[in-house]
Design a protein around this motif. Structure first.
Motif, short mmCIF file in Angstrom:
data_model
loop_
_atom_site.label_atom_id
_atom_site.label_comp_id
_atom_site.label_asym_id
_atom_site.label_seq_id
_atom_site.Cartn_x
_atom_site.Cartn_y
_atom_site.Cartn_z
N ASP A 19 -11.80 -0.65 -6.00
CA ASP A 19 -10.70 -0.60 -6.99
C ASP A 19 -11.30 -0.66 -8.40
O ASP A 19 -12.49 -0.53 -8.59
CB ASP A 19 -9.75 -1.79 -6.76
CG ASP A 19 -9.14 -1.77 -5.36
OD1 ASP A 19 -8.76 -0.68 -4.92
OD2 ASP A 19 -9.07 -2.84 -4.73
N GLY A 54 -10.56 -4.87 -5.17
CA GLY A 54 -11.65 -4.79 -4.19
C GLY A 54 -12.83 -4.02 -4.77
O GLY A 54 -12.81 -3.60 -5.94
N LYS A 64 0.82 -1.21 0.00
CA LYS A 64 0.00 0.00 0.00
C LYS A 64 0.85 1.27 0.00
O LYS A 64 0.41 2.30 -0.47
CB LYS A 64 -0.92 0.00 1.22
CG LYS A 64 -1.95 -1.12 1.21
CD LYS A 64 -3.03 -0.83 0.18
CE LYS A 64 -4.09 -1.91 0.16
NZ LYS A 64 -5.12 -1.68 -0.85
N ASN A 69 -1.97 -6.80 -5.96
CA ASN A 69 -3.16 -6.20 -5.37
C ASN A 69 -3.36 -4.79 -5.91
O ASN A 69 -2.40 -4.00 -5.99
CB ASN A 69 -2.99 -6.16 -3.84
CG ASN A 69 -4.24 -5.64 -3.16
OD1 ASN A 69 -5.35 -6.08 -3.45
ND2 ASN A 69 -4.06 -4.67 -2.28
N ASP A 70 -4.55 -4.47 -6.30
CA ASP A 70 -4.99 -3.12 -6.70
C ASP A 70 -4.43 -2.62 -8.04
O ASP A 70 -5.14 -1.97 -8.80
CB ASP A 70 -4.62 -2.03 -5.66
CG ASP A 70 -5.30 -2.22 -4.32
OD1 ASP A 70 -6.30 -2.97 -4.28
OD2 ASP A 70 -4.83 -1.61 -3.33
MG LIG Z 1 -7.85 -3.22 -3.10
#
Ligand SMILES: [Mg+2]
Ligand SMILES: Cc1ncc(COP(=O)(O)OP(=O)(O)O)c(N)n1
Ligand SMILES: Cc1ncsc1CCOP(=O)(O)O
Length: 530
Positions: free
Chosen positions: A402, A399, A354, A382-383
């Protein structure tokens, strides 16, 4: 055993032999060595199995393959019409020609049509050492034709198996080697693996492809200490001729490249599954069991050389999600953490970073991808679709806030893996419509890893799993104390657990991953028995 002045005892493990042999190769060549498999097997005129399958497999895996032909068979997709055994002294001559000249890393044996040929092979291995022996105890062809008679069984049991680093029988072969015992369940396969191991091979892989009534193809791997239940989806196709030879020669090829045994087996299973999926509709011959395309190039209309492995839901079994803060706290790099997790049994890895600069994220992704690829484990990002594209990772996890799955699919194309976080049945339905491959469902329990994330509990997880059209991985607060409960529920579509802190906020990632893997294995096998 003596070769080139170096004594290699049979009691040395594969790894010890690897160290001794690699120093020998360097001494001799003073340069890079080429991974080399020697296939000792029968020729299949239809070219789906035997020597021909071994050559194509090694070519596909980037390994040199020399060949010693033990028998010439006249066969096609209908069956075996005739077998001509090569005289034993000529088999011996072929072995000598190859082994006295070339640096063979791994010998893979297939069809050994007589006791004499087995003995000739063993004599050659006593004279010329190699790092590993992979034994595919071929007895009956996929069409049901006998390729090695019952008289050979005691020689296999008493002389060949004790020399093997791995033996890879299917159910019928395992049963024959064990005096005809009935093998009808996965539990029977475990028993067979243990009994076969007692005959002397270092590792045993009992292949359950012929096990009736199972949706997945389940193989049991036993290394004398631990059992591993290796699952892959059962591909609906008639083009399965040569799968046993291919699996064994791919294991040999990966060992020749230096992989540890379990990694070699995992990579080989994935390779066979990918080739079967790719070839499921090709048409060669008029018989009931066709060959498949080892090089993934023959499908009409497909001219691309590279095709990524299809997504395998069983990869969700132990899903490791990284956290650089945790790894920094314990003083290890991301790559080391990922390597340890994979060694411990992680079946898929997600980089969830992140707070890192994009450029650093990309570099980390590339380094981790190299580790993951060498072990046949998919890597997701991720993302960040951009980082996934730039690093050529295997896919992304997104998610609800996203990039939507449909957009991610358009950007990434049909081959990449896409996972979507879902807490509700509606979200799961949308993920499916959007072209996702799996859903991540949680947080199941509360966690400090993700702030402001409401939990859905085991009931919420069950509701989403039961309604989902996609495979599910559970996430959120899962660790060694509750993973058994989650997997033991045996709810439909739940394929595994995703964990961050239980692996990476720990001093010893390898030990924690192994522990969790063992717990999951136990829970999933006991839930299947209920
Ligand atoms: Mg995410
Ligand atoms: C396997 C898996 N499931 C869920 C998540 C959570 O993704 P998201 O909801 O986008 O939250 P962040 O992880 O991005 O904070 C996940 N990462 N992996
Ligand atoms: C990323 C994420 N998404 C839902 S919960 C969660 C965090 C899981 O972390 P941990 O395994 O440490 O509880």
């Amino acid at each position: 055993m003596a070769c080139g002045g170096v004594i290699l005892s049979n009691s040395l493990s594969f790894y010890q032999k690897r160290i001794v042999m690699s120093s020998r190769v360097q001494e001799k060549n003073g340069g890079a060595s080429i991974p080399h498999v020697l296939s000792v097997a029968g020729s299949d005129s239809g070219a789906g199995a035997g020597i021909q399958a071994d050559l194509k497999t090694c070519a596909a895996r980037g390994v040199y393959c020399s060949t010693v032909i033990t028998a010439v068979t006249a066969q096609n997709t209908v069956g075996v019409q005739s077998v001509h055994a090569v005289p034993e002294d000529f088999v011996a001559q072929q072995l000598k020609s190859v082994l006295s000249d070339m640096q063979v890393d791994v010998v893979k044996s297939g069809m050994l049509p007589s006791v004499g040929v087995v003995k000739v092979l063993l004599q050659s291995l006593a004279e010329f050492s190699v790092r590993a022996l992979v034994v595919d105890p071929v007895m009956v062809s996929t069409s049901g034709d006998v390729l090695a008679g019952p008289s050979i069984l005691s020689t296999f049991r008493e002389e060949l198996l004790p020399m093997a680093d791995i033996v890879t029988p299917n159910i019928k072969e395992a049963s024959a080697l064990l005096g005809g015992i009935r093998l009808e369940t996965v539990a029977d396969m475990r028993t067979a693996a243990e009994l076969l191991h007692a005959l002397g091979p270092r590792n045993v892989l009992v292949k359950g492809g012929d096990l009736p009534g199972s949706l997945d193809a389940v193989d049991i791997f036993f290394n004398g200490e631990h059992f591993y239940e290796l699952r892959s989806s059962r591909i609906k196709t008639h083009n399965t001729h040569g799968t046993g030879c291919t699996l064994a020669s791919c294991i040999a090829a990966e060992l020749a490249k230096g992989s540890p045994m379990l990694t070699a087996v995992r990579v080989a299973k994935r390779y066979v599954e990918t080739a079967l999926e790719y070839s499921k509709d090709i048409l060669i011959g008029n018989g009931i069991q066709g060959p498949f395309d080892h090089l993934l190039r023959l499908k009409s209309g497909s001219h691309s050389f590279h095709r990524k492995d299809a997504f395998n839901p069983s990869d969700l079994f132990l899903y490791a999600v990284t956290d650089s803060g945790m790894n920094k706290k314990w003083g290890r790099s991301m790559v080391d953490a990922v390597a340890e997790a994979i060694q411990g049994g992680a079946t898929i890895v997600q980089l969830r970073e992140k707070d890192v600069e994009t450029r650093d994220f990309l570099e980390t992704a590339k380094s981790c991808l190299a580790v993951c690829r060498s072990h046949g484990v998919p890597l997701l990002i991720n993302d960040r679709i951009d980082v996934a594209l730039a690093s050529d990772a295997d896919g992304v996890h997104v998610g609800q806030s996203d990039m939507p799955a449909t957009v991610a699919r358009t950007l990434l194309g049909p081959e990449k893996i896409i996972g979507v976080s879902c807490k509700t049945v509606e979200q799961a339905q949308q993920a499916w419509i959007g072209g996702a491959d799996y859903i991540g469902c949680g947080g199941v329990y509360s966690t400090n890893t993700k702030a402001n994330n409401p939990t859905i509990g085991l009931d919420g997880l069950k509701t989403v799993c039961s309604a989902s059209k996609l495979p599910v991985v559970a996430i959120g607060g899962i660790n060694a104390s509750n993973a058994g409960t989650v997997m033991g529920m045996g709810v439909p579509n739940l394929k595994g657990v995703a964990v961050v802190s239980a692996l990476f906020d720990r001093e010893n990632v390898l030990a924690e991953t192994k522990k969790l893997h063992a717990l999951l294995m136990e829970a999933s096998s006991s839930s299947k028995m209920q």
